[in-house]
Design a protein around this motif. Structure first.
Motif, PDB file in Angstrom:
ATOM      1  N   THR A  95       4.785  10.906   5.640  1.00 31.53           N
ATOM      2  CA  THR A  95       4.464   9.483   5.659  1.00 31.53           C
ATOM      3  C   THR A  95       5.644   8.678   6.203  1.00 31.53           C
ATOM      4  N   GLU A  96       5.522   7.355   6.158  1.00 29.44           N
ATOM      5  CA  GLU A  96       6.590   6.483   6.650  1.00 29.44           C
ATOM      6  C   GLU A  96       7.553   6.096   5.537  1.00 29.44           C
ATOM      7  N   ILE A  97       7.652   6.889   4.503  1.00 33.90           N
ATOM      8  CA  ILE A  97       8.545   6.600   3.382  1.00 33.90           C
ATOM      9  C   ILE A  97       9.991   6.461   3.867  1.00 33.90           C
ATOM     10  N   PRO A  98      10.680   5.390   3.461  1.00 31.74           N
ATOM     11  CA  PRO A  98      12.080   5.227   3.863  1.00 31.74           C
ATOM     12  C   PRO A  98      12.960   6.339   3.291  1.00 31.74           C
ATOM     13  N   ALA A  99      14.057   6.613   3.957  1.00 24.85           N
ATOM     14  CA  ALA A  99      14.946   7.713   3.566  1.00 24.85           C
ATOM     15  C   ALA A  99      15.500   7.522   2.159  1.00 24.85           C
ATOM     16  N   ASN A 100      15.868   6.280   1.808  1.00 23.14           N
ATOM     17  CA  ASN A 100      16.435   6.063   0.481  1.00 23.14           C
ATOM     18  C   ASN A 100      15.402   6.290  -0.612  1.00 23.14           C
ATOM     19  N   VAL A 140       0.852  -1.185   0.000  1.00 23.38           N
ATOM     20  CA  VAL A 140       0.000   0.000   0.000  1.00 23.38           C
ATOM     21  C   VAL A 140       0.889   1.237   0.000  1.00 23.38           C
ATOM     22  N   ALA A 141       0.600   2.186  -0.858  1.00 23.94           N
ATOM     23  CA  ALA A 141       1.431   3.385  -0.954  1.00 23.94           C
ATOM     24  C   ALA A 141       1.534   4.082   0.401  1.00 23.94           C
ATOM     25  N   PRO A 142       2.699   4.665   0.708  1.00 22.74           N
ATOM     26  CA  PRO A 142       2.915   5.264   2.035  1.00 22.74           C
ATOM     27  C   PRO A 142       2.010   6.447   2.336  1.00 22.74           C
ATOM     28  N   ASP A 143       1.417   7.056   1.306  1.00 15.41           N
ATOM     29  CA  ASP A 143       0.527   8.197   1.558  1.00 15.41           C
ATOM     30  C   ASP A 143      -0.935   7.765   1.642  1.00 15.41           C
ATOM     31  N   LEU A 170       8.654   3.702  15.152  1.00 12.54           N
ATOM     32  CA  LEU A 170       7.902   4.884  15.592  1.00 12.54           C
ATOM     33  C   LEU A 170       8.839   5.899  16.237  1.00 12.54           C
ATOM     34  N   ALA A 171       9.820   5.418  16.986  1.00 12.22           N
ATOM     35  CA  ALA A 171      10.787   6.320  17.611  1.00 12.22           C
ATOM     36  C   ALA A 171      11.641   7.022  16.572  1.00 12.22           C
ATOM     37  N   LEU A 172      12.045   6.299  15.531  1.00 14.27           N
ATOM     38  CA  LEU A 172      12.785   6.934  14.444  1.00 14.27           C
ATOM     39  C   LEU A 172      11.956   8.048  13.808  1.00 14.27           C
ATOM     40  N   GLY A 173      10.666   7.788  13.649  1.00 11.76           N
ATOM     41  CA  GLY A 173       9.789   8.804  13.082  1.00 11.76           C
ATOM     42  C   GLY A 173       9.647  10.015  13.984  1.00 11.76           C
ATOM     43  N   THR A 197       5.637  10.264  11.230  1.00 16.28           N
ATOM     44  CA  THR A 197       4.859   9.208  11.887  1.00 16.28           C
ATOM     45  C   THR A 197       5.711   7.995  12.188  1.00 16.28           C
ATOM     46  N   ARG A 198       6.464   7.540  11.205  1.00 10.98           N
ATOM     47  CA  ARG A 198       7.257   6.332  11.315  1.00 10.98           C
ATOM     48  C   ARG A 198       8.322   6.370  10.234  1.00 10.98           C
ATOM     49  N   ILE A 199       9.463   5.775  10.506  1.00  8.11           N
ATOM     50  CA  ILE A 199      10.470   5.520   9.471  1.00  8.11           C
ATOM     51  C   ILE A 199      10.763   4.027   9.492  1.00  8.11           C
ATOM     52  N   LYS A 200      10.472   3.349   8.382  1.00  5.27           N
ATOM     53  CA  LYS A 200      10.662   1.904   8.338  1.00  5.27           C
ATOM     54  C   LYS A 200      12.138   1.525   8.363  1.00  5.27           C
ATOM     55  N   VAL A 201      12.411   0.453   9.070  1.00  7.16           N
ATOM     56  CA  VAL A 201      13.706  -0.201   8.955  1.00  7.16           C
ATOM     57  C   VAL A 201      13.630  -1.113   7.741  1.00  7.16           C
TER      58      VAL A 201
END
Length: 459
Positions: free
Chosen positions: A172-177, A50-53, A430-433, A439-443
């Motif tokens: 959104t929770e989109i990864p940095a890369n 599902v798209a991050p947005d 959630l802490a990274l976000g 909101t969140r940054i996925k590992v």
């Protein structure tokens, strides 16, 4: 009292719903359920498809989390069926298995040139921007003009992510890369192609509306696509969803365009015929045939051929299931052959199908990649009903204790993750976000996900 030891392979919505429905069903036996997934984290395509947005759609995770957090279902993540755990292993430790492995690869599109460099499957792109751990961290975003083939929600997701300015994805929770890749994209034009007309699309009004809300992106539609026949007019008048989609598109026809830095073009009545080579083995253009209504809700070719220069292409014509070791598979439809969830195997001598006792299927691997969450729940109810009624044909495992499976995985050195591990990973993301005011940054890397889940991450 009889006890059912059940394995479910796949910890996405289909698998979790099946477990929940069985636990709540009327039955005269106890139940113990173990969920297995090849990914370290649960939720399947809700997390990675599902798209991050789409935070509203991702709200489904809240309901799934409530089921898992009751504590009456065990999870074993980072366990690959066919490698870490086989069908023979399951027979040794369980009475039955339900496969809920979904459909995660792209369906084929059989047109010339689809294999050219710069031609991609939408599912792979979705996995990249959703931070799937088994896909490369980089994605080639070098095209200024891009084609997306398909008129479903995945096609619109892909088109939206390509056209949207990367900064607008930061909440959104989109990864940095992924943010870095999209921020450097030179894209100016995204073309979406569908062979049918506006009243026959497969996407939802919500998806369509979100396209029109993109900042600094012009929505381009063509008046020639709105010369409706009687069947199309009847669809608008008789179907609320079609009515809303038509209303949105008609509003876009009235918009002023020409000021935005990016454009998203919707091409209806456009049947892709060929992807043209730019002379260097790369995508250079798309050739398509203009279609027209056939008077019965379908379309026919007009013989009018058109071309649009493009530098990349994404096919979003559907997902397709993958075979599983030792399990029957229908290569034509990409599903496990079954009767209402009871897996079938074909006799090589007689050619007749018979039930493969103890083996069941639910979700997309059962019925194909169509339908929404409501269909997934009804699928699970049907499969679970047969599982309960088949009590006399369950496997008779030689080692059914709950501890025996843990011992098996540990003896093989499998670094599996469990529910507590998912909670650790969830809290970490959630802490990274929070630190980044998001909101969140996925590992993303699998090893890092497992380390965090197992509390083995080095300081």
């Amino acid at each position: 009292m009889t006890k059912l030891r059940l394995a479910i392979v796949g910890a996405g919505p289909a698998g979790i719903y099946a477990a929940d429905i069985l636990l709540k069903s009327e039955r005269n036996f106890d139940v113990s359920i173990d969920l297995f997934d090849h990914l370290p984290a649960p939720y399947g395509l809700v997390r990675y498809g599902v798209a991050p947005d789409h935070p509203r759609i991702k709200g489904i995770i809240t309901a799934l989390r409530d089921v898992l957090d009751r504590g009456d279902i065990r999870i074993f993540g980072n366990v690959r069926f066919g490698e870490d755990l086989t069908l023979d292993d399951l027979k040794k430790h369980y009475n039955a298995v339900i496969f809920a492995t979904g459909a995660v690869r792209d369906a084929d599109l059989g047109i010339p040139g689809i294999e050219l460099e710069g031609s991609y499957g939408a599912a792979e792109f979705v996995s990249w921007y959703d931070g799937h751990p088994d896909y490369p961290r980089e994605w080639p975003l070098e095209a200024r003009s891009v084609a997306v083939i398909g008129n479903g929600n995945v096609a619109l997701d892909v088109a939206r992510v390509l056209a949207k300015h990367a900064d607008d994805l930061l909440p959104t929770e989109i990864p940095a890369n992924v943010y870095d890749g999209l921020a450097d994209s030179p894209v100016t034009d995204v073309h979406v192609f569908g062979r049918r007309g506006p009243t026959s699309v497969k996407f939802t009004p919500l998806e369509l509306r979100e396209l029109g809300e993109l900042r600094d992106v012009d929505m381009i539609v063509h008046d020639e696509d709105f010369d409706y026949d009687d069947a199309a007019r009847a669809a608008v008048a008789g179907n609320k969803q079609v009515f809303v989609i038509d209303k949105v598109l008609q509003q876009w026809r009235q918009r002023e365009v020409g000021q935005a830095s990016r454009r998203l073009h919707l091409h209806f009545f456009a049947k892709p015929l060929e992807v043209l080579d730019d002379g260097n083995g790369r995508v250079g253009a798309i050739r398509y045939e203009r279609t027209a209504p056939d008077g019965e809700g379908g379309v026919v070719g007009t013989g009018e051929i058109r071309e649009i220069p493009i530098e990349a292409l994404y096919r979003a014509v559907g997902y397709f299931g993958s075979s599983l070791p030792g399990i029957p598979f229908d290569k034509r439809f990409g599903v496990i052959p079954n009767h209402e969830g009871q897996v079938l195997v074909r006799d090589k001598e007689t050619g007749e199908s018979r039930q493969l006792y103890g083996v069941y299927a639910t979700g997309w691997i059962k019925r194909g990649p169509v339908g929404l969450i409501g269909h997934t729940k009804s699928d699970a109810m049907e499969t679970v009903r047969h599982l309960i009624n088949d009590l006399g044909n369950w496997w008779r495992p030689e080692s059914p204790s709950e501890e025996s499976v843990v011992e098996l995985l540990e003896s093989r050195g499998i670094r599996y993750t469990d529910l507590d591990g998912w909670h650790r990973l969830d809290e970490h993301e959630l802490a990274l976000g929070t630190d980044a005011q998001r909101t969140r940054i996925k590992v993303v890397p699998r090893d890092e996900m497992v380390d965090i889940s197992r509390a083995e991450l080095s300081a």
